[in-house]
Design an enzyme around this catalytic site. Structure first.
Site, PDB file in Angstrom:
ATOM      1  N   ASP A   1     -15.896  -2.568   4.616  1.00 12.96           N
ATOM      2  CA  ASP A   1     -14.785  -1.713   4.196  1.00 12.96           C
ATOM      3  C   ASP A   1     -14.680  -1.684   2.670  1.00 12.96           C
ATOM      4  OD1 ASP A   1     -13.678  -4.244   3.753  1.00 12.96           O
ATOM      5  OD2 ASP A   1     -11.674  -3.636   4.393  1.00 12.96           O
TER       6      ASP A   1
ATOM      7  N   GLU B   1     -10.701 -11.563  13.660  1.00  9.86           N
ATOM      8  CA  GLU B   1      -9.733 -10.595  14.156  1.00  9.86           C
ATOM      9  C   GLU B   1     -10.502  -9.435  14.770  1.00  9.86           C
ATOM     10  OE1 GLU B   1      -5.812 -10.164  11.978  1.00  9.86           O
ATOM     11  OE2 GLU B   1      -7.246 -10.160  10.341  1.00  9.86           O
TER      12      GLU B   1
ATOM     13  N   ARG C   1       0.841  -1.203   0.000  1.00  8.64           N
ATOM     14  CA  ARG C   1       0.000   0.000   0.000  1.00  8.64           C
ATOM     15  C   ARG C   1       0.867   1.240   0.000  1.00  8.64           C
ATOM     16  NH1 ARG C   1      -4.952  -1.893   4.002  1.00  8.64           N
ATOM     17  NH2 ARG C   1      -4.642  -4.057   3.456  1.00  8.64           N
TER      18      ARG C   1
ATOM     19  N   ASP D   1     -12.881  -3.070   0.351  1.00  2.05           N
ATOM     20  CA  ASP D   1     -12.812  -4.289  -0.448  1.00  2.05           C
ATOM     21  C   ASP D   1     -13.718  -5.405   0.078  1.00  2.05           C
ATOM     22  OD1 ASP D   1     -11.094  -4.545   1.777  1.00  2.05           O
ATOM     23  OD2 ASP D   1      -9.849  -6.028   0.763  1.00  2.05           O
TER      24      ASP D   1
ATOM     25  N   THR E   1      -1.368 -11.295  13.696  1.00  3.00           N
ATOM     26  CA  THR E   1      -2.297 -10.435  12.958  1.00  3.00           C
ATOM     27  C   THR E   1      -2.175 -10.657  11.446  1.00  3.00           C
ATOM     28  OG1 THR E   1      -2.317  -8.759  14.662  1.00  3.00           O
ATOM     29  CG2 THR E   1      -2.787  -8.010  12.430  1.00  3.00           C
TER      30      THR E   1
ATOM     31  N   SER F   1     -10.047  -6.492  14.295  1.00  9.71           N
ATOM     32  CA  SER F   1     -10.116  -5.392  13.337  1.00  9.71           C
ATOM     33  C   SER F   1     -11.297  -5.546  12.382  1.00  9.71           C
ATOM     34  CB  SER F   1      -8.812  -5.340  12.556  1.00  9.71           C
ATOM     35  OG  SER F   1      -8.569  -6.607  11.951  1.00  9.71           O
TER      36      SER F   1
ATOM     37  N   SER G   1      -7.824  -1.587   0.745  1.00  9.85           N
ATOM     38  CA  SER G   1      -8.780  -1.986   1.777  1.00  9.85           C
ATOM     39  C   SER G   1      -9.483  -0.798   2.442  1.00  9.85           C
ATOM     40  CB  SER G   1      -8.059  -2.866   2.791  1.00  9.85           C
ATOM     41  OG  SER G   1      -8.990  -3.561   3.562  1.00  9.85           O
ATOM     42  N   HIS G   2      -9.245  -0.612   3.744  1.00 10.06           N
ATOM     43  CA  HIS G   2      -9.968   0.424   4.486  1.00 10.06           C
ATOM     44  C   HIS G   2      -9.281   1.784   4.391  1.00 10.06           C
ATOM     45  CE1 HIS G   2      -6.856  -1.360   6.877  1.00 10.06           C
ATOM     46  NE2 HIS G   2      -6.818  -0.260   7.602  1.00 10.06           N
TER      47      HIS G   2
ATOM     48  N   LYS H   1     -11.257 -13.140   5.015  1.00  6.89           N
ATOM     49  CA  LYS H   1     -12.366 -12.731   5.858  1.00  6.89           C
ATOM     50  C   LYS H   1     -13.468 -12.235   4.935  1.00  6.89           C
ATOM     51  CE  LYS H   1      -9.981  -8.352   7.007  1.00  6.89           C
ATOM     52  NZ  LYS H   1      -8.555  -8.508   6.675  1.00  6.89           N
TER      53      LYS H   1
ATOM     54  N   ASP I   1     -14.021  -7.156   2.886  1.00  8.89           N
ATOM     55  CA  ASP I   1     -13.686  -8.275   3.762  1.00  8.89           C
ATOM     56  C   ASP I   1     -13.972  -7.962   5.231  1.00  8.89           C
ATOM     57  OD1 ASP I   1     -11.591  -6.490   3.747  1.00  8.89           O
ATOM     58  OD2 ASP I   1     -10.007  -7.989   3.475  1.00  8.89           O
ATOM     59  N   ARG I   2     -14.136  -6.681   5.577  1.00  7.76           N
ATOM     60  CA  ARG I   2     -14.445  -6.339   6.978  1.00  7.76           C
ATOM     61  C   ARG I   2     -15.919  -6.033   7.168  1.00  7.76           C
ATOM     62  NH1 ARG I   2      -9.765  -2.579   9.505  1.00  7.76           N
ATOM     63  NH2 ARG I   2      -8.004  -3.624   8.537  1.00  7.76           N
TER      64      ARG I   2
END
Ligand code: VG1
Ligand code: CO
Length: 562
Positions: free
Chosen positions: A288, A376, A23, A290, A357, A378, A117-118, A389, A292-293
């Site tokens: 989020d 997780e 990133r 992408d 993590t 997060s 991601s986020h 996830k 996954d969260r």
């Protein structure tokens, strides 16, 4: 007929993939010469030549700024490197869990996901590249280390510069390449189809339809935060399960996520929290960038801590049809995640694993048939149905539990605490701290806590005293392949089971982010309804005092508190 050419390049020293992918600020990808090309070539170089022939690569992403340029580059570089076929989500859009699902379904050699991601997007935001292997999971450390090694010495890359694909039309496109016997194929696929098929097999869609649109249906509000989840929520929750169209908000993916952090927590999903407070909705969730969260909220904005979320799913796991078929093989959580899942594992006699993590550490356990459910702190929850996830999976798991128990989110959570006790948990994030200051603080803290004199020390704040039982820098030995991962976070463990954890984030793009995690268990039913921030204040005070975080970083308050 497209030409394949070799282009000379110079390596960069900073292309080390972090917790999940590489990133950087968009400007780094856009303005540094051949930055993206180098990383894509380094990634594809890790795929063995025999796997490229006849092999497919899946490409998706959250649609953030620079993604379309990156997809074209991947197509050109993959073709030149002898990959036979690319399968790409329409317009380059496909969530991280959907990419994982598709890799497994078509037995691809891997996948590339264009997302940070986020992290915020847009011309001034972040861009990122995640690489997943043939299991559908994030590349493990062995692979990311190789990508990094190659990126540090790369001198040339291969590319078909004239090859251009139409990303918007579903269907097959074939291209003849110079000196290649077989044409190169690109297939543009619907972003949702195969993922939705998978969910239909995991959950009881008829029961969910009843819950969301039957005579006594509940009201839900799902916030896609202008990330990739828009089309998934619209098609699955609204069109298929019948929730009214206004149950889903911010469902148009935007290159800059509307200027916000596409991060489902109480700070960045404040609009959802606000909407839920009104009491109109029974269940709320946000995702989020992408997909996954996930964050789960109950009526009036009742917050479900992600560490609790996975524990509740664990305690009710047999209400999900998938697990009725597969059985429950094991539970796992990342080290900083609270011990709520441990209590469920203990009570139900299921093996529990504690990993570092990052989702990549769950993959081996799943492949070995030792893990069914994991999470997780997060806001990541998932299972062995794929190797990522999965935000929408978590939401459907919760809706299944609501449908089975016929209780509200808050009732389910409170019953759970009554039965298993409660792990009070909080995370403080200090974002964009000066890197040198952050590194020094962590180094100093490590020296201090690894000193034998630290063990047995008593620390007092207010009327509470905690005695240090153990302190270390968390190290994980993978029970499947024996690989060792060191330096995964500083842990201070107290005699009453409370934990203070410090680690540096591996997903930031500027400066350093320090994360402080606090976990403290309470089983007295009289005390389980306290405010976590009040209950944990003494431990926070002790953590700040021991680490001298404020003095050493000049930061007197965190950026985000969860
Ligand atoms: C963070 C989270 C971690 C998560 C990772 C990727 O990593 O803490 O639990 O797996 O992001 O999530 P870090 O190193 O910044 O703490 V995602 O949704 O960005 O793929
Ligand atoms: Co994500």
């Amino acid at each position: 007929m497209s030409k394949i050419i070799t282009v000379k390049t110079k390596p960069y020293a900073d292309q080390k993939p972090g917790t999940s992918g590489l990133r950087k600020r968009v400007a780094v990808f856009q303005k540094s010469q051949k930055y993206a090309e180098n990383f894509i070539q380094s990634t594809i170089s890790t795929i063995e030549p025999q796997d490229r022939q006849g092999g497919s690569l899946v490409v998706g992403g959250d649609g953030r700024f620079f993604a379309k340029d990156a997809v074209q580059l991947i197509v050109q570089i993959a073709a030149a490197n002898g990959i036979d076929r690319l399968v790409i989500g329409q317009n380059g859009i496909m969530s991280t869990p959907a990419v994982s699902c598709l890799i497994r379904e078509i037995k691809a050699v891997g996948g590339i996901i264009l997302t940070a991601s986020h992290n915020p997007g847009g011309p001034n935001g972040d861009f990122g590249i995640k690489y997943n292997i043939s299991s559908g999971g994030p590349a493990p450390e062995g692979v990311t280390d190789r990508i990094f090694q190659i990126s540090k010495t790369i001198e040339e890359y291969f590319i078909c510069p004239d090859l251009k694909v139409d990303l918007s039309t579903i269907g097959k496109q074939t291209f003849d390449l110079e000196n290649r016997p077989k044409p190169f194929t690109v297939e543009i696929v619907d972003s949702v189809d195969s993922y939705a098929n998978m969910l239909r097999d995991i959950f009881d869609f008829a029961a969910l339809k009843e819950l969301l649109s039957g005579p006594s249906h509940i009201k839900v509000r799902l916030d896609a935060m202008h990330g990739v989840m828009g089309p998934y929520v619209t098609k699955i929750i609204c069109e298929e399960l019948g929730a009214p169209a206004n149950s889903a908000v911010n469902c148009i993916p935007k290159e800059d996520f509307g200027g916000h952090h596409p991060d489902p927590n109480l700070t960045y999903a404040a609009d959802l929290v606000e909407a839920m407070r009104g009491g109109e909705y029974d269940f709320g969730a946000a995702f989020d960038g992408d997909g996954d969260r996930n964050m789960v909220l109950g009526k009036h904005g009742f917050f479900v801590n992600p560490s609790d979320s996975v524990a509740v799913i664990g305690a009710n796991i047999t209400s999900i049809p998938y697990f009725q078929k597969t059985g429950v093989k094991g539970f796992a959580r990342s080290m900083p995640t609270s011990g709520a899942l441990d209590s469920v594992a203990k009570a139900t006699k299921v093996q529990l694993y504690e990993t570092p993590t990052g989702w990549k550490f769950f993959g081996n356990l799943m492949d070995a048939g030792r893990l069914s459910l994991c999470g997780e702190e997060s806001f990541g929850t998932g299972s062995d149905h794929i190797r990522e996830k999965d935000g929408l999976w978590a939401v459907l798991a919760w809706l299944t539990i609501l449908a089975t128990r016929k209780q509200s989110v808050e009732e389910i959570m409170k019953d759970h605490w009554q039965k298993f006790g409660r792990n009070f948990f909080t995370r403080y994030d200090y974002e964009e701290v000066d890197s040198d200051a952050a590194n020094k603080m962590i180094k100093d803290l490590e020296m201090l806590i690894l000193d034998a004199a630290f063990i047995g020390q008593k620390h007092t704040a207010g009327d509470k005293t905690y005695e240090v039982e153990k302190a270390d820098n968390f190290e994980y030995s993978d029970p499947v392949d024996g690989s060792i991962s060191k330096n995964q976070g500083l842990r201070i463990l107290f005699t009453d089971g409370s934990r203070i954890i410090f680690r540096l984030s591996g997903t930031g793009s500027a400066g350093a982010t320090i994360r402080l995690y606090i976990d403290s268990y309470e089983k007295d039913p009289q005390k389980i309804y306290q405010d976590p921030q009040v209950m944990l204040a003494p431990l926070v005070g002790i953590a700040l005092k021991i680490s001298q975080l404020q003095e050493k970083t000049g930061r007197d308050a965190p950026t985000v508190i969860t």
